[in-house]
Scaffold this active site. Structure first.
Site, PDB file in Angstrom:
ATOM      1  N   ASP A 177       0.850  -1.201   0.000  1.00 11.84           N
ATOM      2  CA  ASP A 177       0.000   0.000   0.000  1.00 11.84           C
ATOM      3  C   ASP A 177       0.884   1.249   0.000  1.00 11.84           C
ATOM      4  OD1 ASP A 177       0.790  -0.529   2.725  1.00 11.84           O
ATOM      5  OD2 ASP A 177      -0.783   0.817   3.436  1.00 11.84           O
ATOM      6  N   SER A 210       8.019   5.291  11.874  1.00  9.27           N
ATOM      7  CA  SER A 210       7.457   4.151  12.608  1.00  9.27           C
ATOM      8  C   SER A 210       7.044   3.057  11.630  1.00  9.27           C
ATOM      9  CB  SER A 210       6.214   4.583  13.384  1.00  9.27           C
ATOM     10  OG  SER A 210       6.477   5.768  14.107  1.00  9.27           O
ATOM     11  N   GLU A 248      -0.048  -0.940   5.897  1.00 12.85           N
ATOM     12  CA  GLU A 248       0.999  -0.344   6.744  1.00 12.85           C
ATOM     13  C   GLU A 248       0.767   1.150   6.925  1.00 12.85           C
ATOM     14  OE1 GLU A 248       4.688   1.444   8.177  1.00 12.85           O
ATOM     15  OE2 GLU A 248       3.616   1.928   6.341  1.00 12.85           O
TER      16      GLU A 248
HETATM   17  N1  BES Z   1       8.535   3.478   5.612  1.00 13.32           N
HETATM   18  C1  BES Z   1       7.861   4.289   6.556  1.00 13.32           C
HETATM   19  C2  BES Z   1       8.551   4.403   7.910  1.00 13.32           C
HETATM   20  C3  BES Z   1       9.947   4.957   7.893  1.00 13.32           C
HETATM   21  C4  BES Z   1      10.355   5.845   6.945  1.00 13.32           C
HETATM   22  C5  BES Z   1      10.808   4.565   8.857  1.00 13.32           C
HETATM   23  C6  BES Z   1      11.645   6.344   6.946  1.00 13.32           C
HETATM   24  C7  BES Z   1      12.077   5.079   8.895  1.00 13.32           C
HETATM   25  C8  BES Z   1      12.506   5.958   7.925  1.00 13.32           C
HETATM   26  C9  BES Z   1       6.477   3.753   6.784  1.00 13.32           C
HETATM   27  O1  BES Z   1       5.851   3.326   5.615  1.00 13.32           O
HETATM   28  C10 BES Z   1       5.622   4.834   7.370  1.00 13.32           C
HETATM   29  O2  BES Z   1       5.558   5.904   6.838  1.00 13.32           O
HETATM   30  N2  BES Z   1       4.991   4.555   8.481  1.00 13.32           N
HETATM   31  C11 BES Z   1       4.072   5.447   9.098  1.00 13.32           C
HETATM   32  C12 BES Z   1       3.317   4.665  10.148  1.00 13.32           C
HETATM   33  C13 BES Z   1       2.073   5.335  10.647  1.00 13.32           C
HETATM   34  C14 BES Z   1       1.090   5.549   9.527  1.00 13.32           C
HETATM   35  C15 BES Z   1       1.453   4.526  11.727  1.00 13.32           C
HETATM   36  C16 BES Z   1       4.785   6.626   9.737  1.00 13.32           C
HETATM   37  O3  BES Z   1       5.898   6.500  10.262  1.00 13.32           O
HETATM   38  O4  BES Z   1       4.220   7.715   9.691  1.00 13.32           O
HETATM   39 ZN    ZN Z   2       6.854   2.254   4.375  1.00 15.84          ZN
END
Ligand code: BES
Ligand code: ZN
Length: 462
Positions: free
Chosen positions: A92, A403, A157
């Protein structure tokens, strides 16, 4: 496992570069936005694309329906006396808005300066696909993989992995593994690959304030009736002070302090703060006082308003006292903060801050704890060698501020080591317009992944 075998695999990958890029572009053309129900069919298309792709590789593949978006599961045959690796990724993507800021349309992958531009290029279709392509390269040489690889690719995710959480609790046997491999983070900088050993967690909320039962004339009623937008401003401002300290009672009680050693390690990284500012076109930075930029981004909690609305936003002026106001805001959390305890304390604080004449609704959504992994893992060392093979340089060890909610569940439920091997760059524009992924990093990631299977398998025999 001899190196000549890996050499053959790497050679196949090198010769297949054009085809691998074409496959990635095909997946990127599917607008699998998880947050918006109008993309439901496309979410399904992306899942089907993966099922078909895994099927062609001869992997045992399943499309697992959930109450939300489907999970794609695939596995290669078990290999006796070798560890099991579980690759986690997500198909996604974030919504592409605002569309007018994209140089080329978000779902028409376009190459410029060696980068492939499209929503999901780095987060996470491109990164995730490196592991699929490395497995394809191993199998193409006519040999068995040196260990069993399981793939768990989800479609939620970006909206908090709710249904994957449930799936994990009921399927620990199926997913049993020695290590979880995740490529959904970034390298430290261009030419500086990294292994991430910590992620921040998150606690996300929407606050809705209601004042009078209708929008009012701000001259007739202003100054006597509480304006919900004014109230929202005061409330949000009270959540953090001018030194960057979050004011929710008890918020810092469980924050694990950064050790002297970790602070020294952060300082030793080649972080160019001036270049960081230049890239963002900002003339200064702010944050919790007493901490460096990397400490603030990786090892300390933060508070951000993610969206705010209320009142008149059209052309010209309207002298209105709006009846409602709302905002979405979130805290990034670090070990050992507990998102539930923070929510309870926050709720109490907000109630206390409510002025007369305002009712509040607080809606909780994403919730995940921060996590830090020990560096002693033998699998981590194997991964460092594999990265050296693929990227021509040993990785540095970093934490990151983003995250991946399911990661802490993996560590807890499966008892496996988690390897966060990010192939992205900090300026890949994830969640922003013009998301991109370097094609050179795509191919280096495939090579590192191919070497990873070899190095992980060797762990057992050393
Ligand atoms: N890939 C990212 C997380 C990430 C990006 C970790 C860069 C470390 C470095 C992931 O797809 C993401 O964006 N996660 C969301 C989770 C949230 C929607 C619960 C985030 O971190 O905002
Ligand atoms: Zn991601």
């Amino acid at each position: 496992m001899t190196f000549s075998c890996l050499d053959q695999v790497l050679e196949f990958a090198e010769q297949s570069q054009d085809r691998f890029e074409a496959d990635l572009a095909e997946l990127l053309r599917i607008p699998s936005v998880s947050a918006d129900p109008k993309f439901r069919n496309d979410i399904r298309k992306a899942a089907d694309w993966l099922v078909e792709h895994f099927g062609k590789l001869g992997l045992k593949t399943e499309l697992i329906q959930t109450a939300g978006h489907p999970i794609v599961y695939a596995e290669s045959p078990p290999v006796p006396d070798a560890p099991v690796a579980l690759v986690y990724g997500h198909y996604d993507v974030q919504p592409p808005d605002p569309l007018d800021l994209w140089i080329s349309p978000p779902f028409e992958p376009t190459v410029r300066d060696g980068n492939l531009y499209a929503r999901g290029a780095t987060d996470d279709k491109g990164q995730m696909l490196t592991h699929v392509k490395s497995v394809e390269s191993w199998l193409a040489t006519g040999k068995q993989l040196p260990l069993q690889v399981k793939f768990l690719i989800e479609g939620e995710e970006e909206v908090g992995s709710e249904h994957l959480e449930n799936f994990l609790s009921g399927n620990a046997d199926k997913l049993a593994c020695d290590c979880v491999v995740v490529s959904d983070t970034s390298q430290f900088a261009r030419g500086v690959p990294a292994i991430t050993y910590g992620l921040r967690g998150i606690a996300y909320y929407e606050i809705r304030l209601t004042g009078p039962n209708r929008d009012l004339h701000s001259g007739v009623f202003g100054g006597a009736v509480t304006n919900p937008v004014n109230a929202l401003n005061r409330i949000l401002a009270a959540l953090i002070d001018e030194t960057g300290r979050i004011q929710v009672p008890g918020f810092y009680d469980d924050v694990a302090p950064l050790s002297e050693q970790e602070q020294a390690e952060f300082r030793a990284l080649p972080f160019d703060e001036a270049a960081f500012q230049r890239d963002l076109d900002v003339e200064g930075l702010t944050g919790e006082s007493g901490f460096t930029t990397l400490e603030r981004r990786w090892g300390r909690p933060s508070f951000d308003v993610n969206g705010i609305w209320g009142g008149y936003q059209g052309e010209g002026e309207k002298t209105v006292l709006p009846g409602k106001a709302a905002a979405k805001f979130s805290f990034r959390l670090v070990p050992d903060q507990d998102p539930d305890a923070i929510t309870a304390s926050l709720r109490e604080m907000l109630q206390r801050l409510l002025p007369p004449g305002i009712r509040m609704e607080l809606i909780e959504s994403h919730r995940a704890p921060g996590i830090v992994f020990p560096l002693e893992s033998v699998y981590l060392q194997a991964a460092a060698e594999a990265i050296e093979q693929g990227f021509g340089r040993r990785p540095v060890f970093i934490r990151e501020g983003g995250s991946i909610p399911i990661v802490s569940t993996f560590a807890r439920r499966l008892g496996a080591d988690v390897l966060l091997l990010g192939w992205g760059q900090n300026d890949d524009n994830l969640h922003s317009p013009n998301e991109k992924f370097s094609l050179a990093d795509f191919h280096r990631g495939i090579a590192a992944s191919a070497a990873l299977w070899d190095r992980l398998a060797a762990v057992c025999h050393e």
